[in-house]
Design an enzyme around this catalytic site. Sequence first.
Site, PDB file in Angstrom:
ATOM      1  N   LYS A 194      -8.480  23.458   0.663  1.00 26.26           N
ATOM      2  CA  LYS A 194      -9.078  23.203  -0.648  1.00 26.26           C
ATOM      3  C   LYS A 194     -10.604  23.203  -0.545  1.00 26.26           C
ATOM      4  O   LYS A 194     -11.289  23.841  -1.317  1.00 26.26           O
ATOM      5  CB  LYS A 194      -8.564  21.864  -1.198  1.00 26.26           C
ATOM      6  CG  LYS A 194      -9.140  21.499  -2.532  1.00 26.26           C
ATOM      7  CD  LYS A 194      -8.519  20.236  -3.099  1.00 26.26           C
ATOM      8  CE  LYS A 194      -9.309  19.796  -4.328  1.00 26.26           C
ATOM      9  NZ  LYS A 194      -8.779  18.579  -4.942  1.00 26.26           N
ATOM     10  N   GLU A 230     -10.317  20.672  11.357  1.00 29.14           N
ATOM     11  CA  GLU A 230      -9.192  21.266  12.064  1.00 29.14           C
ATOM     12  C   GLU A 230      -8.953  22.715  11.619  1.00 29.14           C
ATOM     13  O   GLU A 230      -8.756  23.618  12.439  1.00 29.14           O
ATOM     14  CB  GLU A 230      -7.909  20.456  11.801  1.00 29.14           C
ATOM     15  CG  GLU A 230      -7.913  19.059  12.385  1.00 29.14           C
ATOM     16  CD  GLU A 230      -8.411  18.004  11.409  1.00 29.14           C
ATOM     17  OE1 GLU A 230      -9.309  18.321  10.590  1.00 29.14           O
ATOM     18  OE2 GLU A 230      -7.930  16.857  11.488  1.00 29.14           O
ATOM     19  N   GLU A 257      -0.477   8.767   1.076  1.00 27.30           N
ATOM     20  CA  GLU A 257      -1.885   9.075   0.796  1.00 27.30           C
ATOM     21  C   GLU A 257      -2.204   8.737  -0.666  1.00 27.30           C
ATOM     22  O   GLU A 257      -3.329   8.385  -1.004  1.00 27.30           O
ATOM     23  CB  GLU A 257      -2.200  10.551   1.108  1.00 27.30           C
ATOM     24  CG  GLU A 257      -3.689  10.807   1.315  1.00 27.30           C
ATOM     25  CD  GLU A 257      -4.017  12.208   1.796  1.00 27.30           C
ATOM     26  OE1 GLU A 257      -3.880  13.168   1.013  1.00 27.30           O
ATOM     27  OE2 GLU A 257      -4.430  12.367   2.967  1.00 27.30           O
ATOM     28  N   HIS A 293      22.429   9.535  14.601  1.00 25.74           N
ATOM     29  CA  HIS A 293      22.580   9.364  16.052  1.00 25.74           C
ATOM     30  C   HIS A 293      21.281   8.889  16.694  1.00 25.74           C
ATOM     31  O   HIS A 293      21.106   9.008  17.907  1.00 25.74           O
ATOM     32  CB  HIS A 293      23.056  10.678  16.672  1.00 25.74           C
ATOM     33  CG  HIS A 293      24.390  11.080  16.122  1.00 25.74           C
ATOM     34  ND1 HIS A 293      25.575  10.630  16.652  1.00 25.74           N
ATOM     35  CD2 HIS A 293      24.717  11.818  15.038  1.00 25.74           C
ATOM     36  CE1 HIS A 293      26.580  11.107  15.937  1.00 25.74           C
ATOM     37  NE2 HIS A 293      26.088  11.831  14.947  1.00 25.74           N
ATOM     38  N   LYS A 344     -12.947  10.464  10.157  1.00 23.09           N
ATOM     39  CA  LYS A 344     -13.590  11.783  10.247  1.00 23.09           C
ATOM     40  C   LYS A 344     -15.048  11.635  10.664  1.00 23.09           C
ATOM     41  O   LYS A 344     -15.552  12.354  11.532  1.00 23.09           O
ATOM     42  CB  LYS A 344     -13.548  12.497   8.889  1.00 23.09           C
ATOM     43  CG  LYS A 344     -12.193  13.060   8.487  1.00 23.09           C
ATOM     44  CD  LYS A 344     -12.321  13.850   7.176  1.00 23.09           C
ATOM     45  CE  LYS A 344     -10.964  14.209   6.615  1.00 23.09           C
ATOM     46  NZ  LYS A 344     -11.015  14.874   5.315  1.00 23.09           N
TER      47      LYS A 344
END
Length: 532
Positions: A199, A205, A342, A373, A501
Amino acid sequence: MTAAPRCDRTPAWARLRELHAGGGDRFDLRDAFAADAHRFADFSYEAPEVFADLSKNLIDRATRDALLALARDCRIEERRDALLAGTPANATEGRSVLHTALRAPPGHGAHSAEVHGVLERMLGFVERIRDTARSGIRDIVNIGIGGSDLGPQMAVPALDAFVQHDLRFHFVSNVDGHDIAPVLRDLDPRTTLFIIASKTFTTQETMANATVAREWFLANGGGDTRRHFVATTTNVDAAAAFGIETTFGFWDWVGGRYSLWSAIGLPIALAIGAAHFRDLLAGAHAMDRHFAEAPLESNLPILLGLLDVWYRNFLGFTSRSVAPYHQGLRRLPAYLQQLEMESNGKRVDLDGEPLPFATSPVVWGEPGTNGQHAYFQMLHQGTDVIPVEFILVREPTHPYRDLHAKLLANGLAQAQALMLGKSTAQARSERAPTAAATIDPDVLARHRTFTGNRPSTTLLLERLTPRALGALIAMYEHRVYTSGALWAINSFDQWGVELGKALCNDLLPRLDSGDTDGLDASTAGLLQRLRG
Ligand code: F6P
């Protein structure tokens, strides 16, 4: 519109407290079903593409009525209408929240000309790439993180039955090179299309992985980056500066975690094609209409949001487990984690006042039957009560009917076992072939007791089609909005991601230089060890 009333300042909240103190905390599902032959019918709801059985939840009619009164006291309908009309609901960023406009038919919804302009251009591109004989593309790599990754990464496997199988899809999100390295290892640059999805087009990253991908592409004889790199972003200038010419844009009124309906859905559209992508949007739009128009009493997202408030704030449940009994939905829990946590993981209200009650639960899960399991032991016999959300799909999109019957029986059985439990007397009366021969039978019976009365919701889909998936995801979006609105929080910002950040930007050069000045002793010590 005047300020949103906060749930804890309403008459209905006081009523819910009374109900809780007067027996709501001791509610027993088994008694409720025994006393009411109509409980299943009365607590089941039909919404577009989704049938929801809420009857195995710890609520009775009085609680449901009080929760509906809470919705009215908090003026949820008025606030929903304002949201859908584009009133800036994201107050801290001064933005409207209009992901619903992305799935409105042409001529309906806000910004229709822009929305459908990008959609048509994107779907034209999609069909050209899907003509693989001509495009030569075989592998599609989406590089993005958070909302620019989790939606497509969830939806592409979910819709596997609709995917064009001469195209392979890869998702790279983590700045850990162990994510991109194995993907690149098996690719041919001449037949690979990279989508750089962000965006902001500034996320560390994504930018780092995009740079690695471009370097790999050029170093391996890829040729023309303009043909092999496209961007999906609101920051068209930054994409151009990166050297990308083909860009599909979206707008600041689309939150990252609400963006799979925008250009961020490009990998989904490439996988399932234009017509199916339109079906996905249409399913979401049908749920939007339901949310906007159904009376509160039968409005599924609103009812689920109310139930979440009851569980979190009155019964004190801290988490909710999602159990999709469909392997294609294996990434749904991760998707919902971002959507809910979030959005609603906030500690102050819209006025910045610290909240005196709890907000977002932890959302987690795995597909059934795998989870059975692993952690279902805790769901059945642990000390915490964790509501479970089962998602069952009636018709499979594979030919193995026997497997599907087993899958469905397992899902039903788990919900049943959570509710019914097993008394100590019953456990005492049964043989347990694997039990130690020497153990006292009464002690053993206590180990084998299930308290039961553990709540669950079951969501039923007819088939996991693009339309059904669209409706299901939109239902979750509106449910998260509902609980956030009752709590009077801003469900559309995410300031909580910023501090880490910023600190990362400070630490990165220190890893190189070894400078630990001003760092706390733990971080300094770890940094020194990491430098070797
Ligand atoms: O760090 C959180 C976040 O901002 C999410 O809200 C968002 O979905 C993600 O990062 C990715 O952001 P972008 O699409 O701008 O790269």
